[in-house]
Scaffold this motif. Structure first.
Motif, PDB file in Angstrom:
ATOM      1  N   UNK A  42       0.986  -1.133  -0.130  1.00  0.00           N
ATOM      2  CA  UNK A  42       0.031   0.025  -0.082  1.00  0.00           C
ATOM      3  C   UNK A  42       0.947   1.103  -0.013  1.00  0.00           C
ATOM      4  N   UNK A  43       0.606   2.270  -0.724  1.00  0.00           N
ATOM      5  CA  UNK A  43       1.288   3.471  -0.808  1.00  0.00           C
ATOM      6  C   UNK A  43       0.034   4.685  -0.498  1.00  0.00           C
ATOM      7  N   UNK A  44       0.387   5.473   0.357  1.00  0.00           N
ATOM      8  CA  UNK A  44      -0.315   6.557   0.808  1.00  0.00           C
ATOM      9  C   UNK A  44       0.273   7.424   1.414  1.00  0.00           C
ATOM     10  N   UNK A  45      -0.611   8.779   1.741  1.00  0.00           N
ATOM     11  CA  UNK A  45      -0.311   9.904   2.138  1.00  0.00           C
ATOM     12  C   UNK A  45      -0.756   9.782   3.582  1.00  0.00           C
ATOM     13  N   UNK A  46       0.320  10.323   4.414  1.00  0.00           N
ATOM     14  CA  UNK A  46      -0.071  10.427   6.096  1.00  0.00           C
ATOM     15  C   UNK A  46      -0.050  11.822   6.149  1.00  0.00           C
ATOM     16  N   UNK A  47      -1.166  12.142   7.198  1.00  0.00           N
ATOM     17  CA  UNK A  47      -1.552  13.595   7.423  1.00  0.00           C
ATOM     18  C   UNK A  47      -1.325  13.595   8.898  1.00  0.00           C
ATOM     19  N   UNK A  48      -1.087  12.231   9.543  1.00  0.00           N
ATOM     20  CA  UNK A  48      -0.877  12.431  11.017  1.00  0.00           C
ATOM     21  C   UNK A  48       0.443  12.906  11.490  1.00  0.00           C
ATOM     22  N   UNK A  49       0.582  12.995  12.616  1.00  0.00           N
ATOM     23  CA  UNK A  49       1.732  13.495  13.247  1.00  0.00           C
ATOM     24  C   UNK A  49       2.140  12.918  14.559  1.00  0.00           C
ATOM     25  N   UNK A 107     -11.229  -7.613   7.104  1.00  0.00           N
ATOM     26  CA  UNK A 107     -11.067  -6.716   8.123  1.00  0.00           C
ATOM     27  C   UNK A 107     -10.042  -7.295   9.281  1.00  0.00           C
ATOM     28  N   UNK A 108      -9.141  -6.423   9.671  1.00  0.00           N
ATOM     29  CA  UNK A 108      -8.366  -7.087  10.708  1.00  0.00           C
ATOM     30  C   UNK A 108      -8.144  -6.179  11.804  1.00  0.00           C
ATOM     31  N   UNK A 109      -7.600  -6.516  13.222  1.00  0.00           N
ATOM     32  CA  UNK A 109      -7.302  -5.440  14.134  1.00  0.00           C
ATOM     33  C   UNK A 109      -5.746  -5.521  14.007  1.00  0.00           C
ATOM     34  N   UNK A 110      -5.060  -4.415  14.527  1.00  0.00           N
ATOM     35  CA  UNK A 110      -3.568  -4.515  14.619  1.00  0.00           C
ATOM     36  C   UNK A 110      -2.979  -3.771  15.811  1.00  0.00           C
ATOM     37  N   UNK A 111      -1.910  -4.160  16.093  1.00  0.00           N
ATOM     38  CA  UNK A 111      -0.998  -3.599  17.218  1.00  0.00           C
ATOM     39  C   UNK A 111       0.295  -3.393  16.696  1.00  0.00           C
ATOM     40  N   UNK A 112       0.984  -2.282  16.952  1.00  0.00           N
ATOM     41  CA  UNK A 112       2.281  -2.052  16.536  1.00  0.00           C
ATOM     42  C   UNK A 112       3.242  -1.128  17.496  1.00  0.00           C
ATOM     43  N   UNK A 113       4.543  -1.160  17.287  1.00  0.00           N
ATOM     44  CA  UNK A 113       5.392  -0.329  17.927  1.00  0.00           C
ATOM     45  C   UNK A 113       5.840   0.719  16.847  1.00  0.00           C
ATOM     46  N   UNK A 114       6.185   1.942  16.983  1.00  0.00           N
ATOM     47  CA  UNK A 114       6.587   2.805  16.087  1.00  0.00           C
ATOM     48  C   UNK A 114       7.649   3.654  16.563  1.00  0.00           C
ATOM     49  N   UNK A 115       8.551   4.176  15.949  1.00  0.00           N
ATOM     50  CA  UNK A 115       9.562   5.159  15.951  1.00  0.00           C
ATOM     51  C   UNK A 115       9.742   6.141  15.200  1.00  0.00           C
ATOM     52  N   UNK A 116       9.759   7.488  15.949  1.00  0.00           N
ATOM     53  CA  UNK A 116      10.053   8.618  15.194  1.00  0.00           C
ATOM     54  C   UNK A 116      11.516   8.883  15.126  1.00  0.00           C
ATOM     55  N   UNK A 117      12.037   9.213  14.072  1.00  0.00           N
ATOM     56  CA  UNK A 117      13.399   9.751  13.808  1.00  0.00           C
ATOM     57  C   UNK A 117      13.590  10.992  13.785  1.00  0.00           C
ATOM     58  N   UNK A 118      14.796  11.375  14.075  1.00  0.00           N
ATOM     59  CA  UNK A 118      15.147  12.802  14.188  1.00  0.00           C
ATOM     60  C   UNK A 118      15.172  13.486  12.725  1.00  0.00           C
ATOM     61  N   UNK A 120      12.684  13.259  10.793  1.00  0.00           N
ATOM     62  CA  UNK A 120      11.460  13.475  10.302  1.00  0.00           C
ATOM     63  C   UNK A 120      10.597  12.161   9.867  1.00  0.00           C
ATOM     64  N   UNK A 121      11.271  11.178   9.703  1.00  0.00           N
ATOM     65  CA  UNK A 121      10.625   9.959   9.097  1.00  0.00           C
ATOM     66  C   UNK A 121      10.041   9.226  10.432  1.00  0.00           C
ATOM     67  N   UNK A 122       9.263   8.081   9.963  1.00  0.00           N
ATOM     68  CA  UNK A 122       8.608   7.291  10.912  1.00  0.00           C
ATOM     69  C   UNK A 122       8.586   5.899  10.570  1.00  0.00           C
ATOM     70  N   UNK A 123       8.910   4.833  11.429  1.00  0.00           N
ATOM     71  CA  UNK A 123       8.537   3.509  10.764  1.00  0.00           C
ATOM     72  C   UNK A 123       7.940   2.790  11.995  1.00  0.00           C
ATOM     73  N   UNK A 124       7.036   1.746  11.619  1.00  0.00           N
ATOM     74  CA  UNK A 124       6.460   0.912  12.679  1.00  0.00           C
ATOM     75  C   UNK A 124       6.463  -0.507  12.215  1.00  0.00           C
ATOM     76  N   UNK A 125       6.447  -1.493  13.104  1.00  0.00           N
ATOM     77  CA  UNK A 125       6.272  -2.932  12.959  1.00  0.00           C
ATOM     78  C   UNK A 125       5.259  -3.441  13.744  1.00  0.00           C
ATOM     79  N   UNK A 126       4.614  -4.195  13.203  1.00  0.00           N
ATOM     80  CA  UNK A 126       3.401  -4.745  13.903  1.00  0.00           C
ATOM     81  C   UNK A 126       2.729  -6.071  13.524  1.00  0.00           C
ATOM     82  N   UNK A 153       7.972   8.762   5.242  1.00  0.00           N
ATOM     83  CA  UNK A 153       9.194   9.667   4.862  1.00  0.00           C
ATOM     84  C   UNK A 153       8.579  11.140   5.551  1.00  0.00           C
ATOM     85  N   UNK A 154       9.871  11.996   5.425  1.00  0.00           N
ATOM     86  CA  UNK A 154       9.421  13.256   6.096  1.00  0.00           C
ATOM     87  C   UNK A 154       8.389  14.133   5.395  1.00  0.00           C
TER      88      UNK A 154
END
Length: 166
Positions: A42-49, A107-118, A120-126, A153-154
């Motif tokens: 999936x490719x998407x645009x994130x508006x979250x912060x 449909x699925x439920x999910x849980x993950x741990x994410x990391x904000x990098x200095x 400006x990027x973000x990654x998570x594994x779940x 990405x940033x």
């Protein structure tokens, strides 16, 4: 006496190591860890912060488009909550629905741990667990257990990859 104790400890460690190795060899865990090609891209645009502090979380809806098994176009929608932990790490949980133009749904439920990098990027594994109600061309997803990686990405460009954990 010390020699006997040393022999008993060495013998016990050798037996324990042998059982440990045999347990992994018998179960053939190395094959199950070879994930291969992801079945969802999936490719998407994130508006979250990033949540502002560990005292507050965020809740948001999301939508995107992806491809399943390289051939099935899917629409993706869902929601999540995210709670910031220490060291720019966050806990994420939510629900997602895949749907196709031919009325297939899963449909699925999910849980993950994410990391904000200095930078400006973000990654998570779940992990995602599909429900039993999958329908139509997505019915094969019933009760699947999956793992995924997500990266933003940033500039907010996101990539989501998911593998079936067999």
């Amino acid at each position: 006496m010390i020699l006997v104790i040393g022999f008993v400890i060495s013998f016990s460690m050798a037996v324990a190591n042998s059982l440990y190795i045999r347990a992994f060899d018998d179960a053939n865990f190395t094959n199950s860890l070879n994930l291969g090609k992801p079945f969802v891209v999936e490719i998407y645009q994130s508006s979250g912060g990033k949540p502002e502090s560990t005292d507050y979380g965020i809740y948001s809806d999301f939508a995107g488009k992806g491809i399943l098994n390289g051939t099935i176009d899917i629409a993706v929608e869902g929601n999540y909550s995210e709670i910031l932990r220490n060291n720019d790490t966050s806990y994420i949980q939510g629900n997602t629905k895949f749907s196709t133009k031919d009325n297939g749904t899963a449909s699925f439920s999910f849980q993950a741990i994410g990391n904000y990098k200095p930078d400006g990027t973000f990654n998570s594994n779940g992990v995602g667990i599909f429900e039993d109600e999958a329908k139509g061309e997505l019915s094969f997803l019933r009760n699947w257990v999956t793992i995924y990686k997500d990266q933003v990405d940033k500039n907010g460009n996101g990539t989501f990859l998911m593998w079936h954990l067999k």
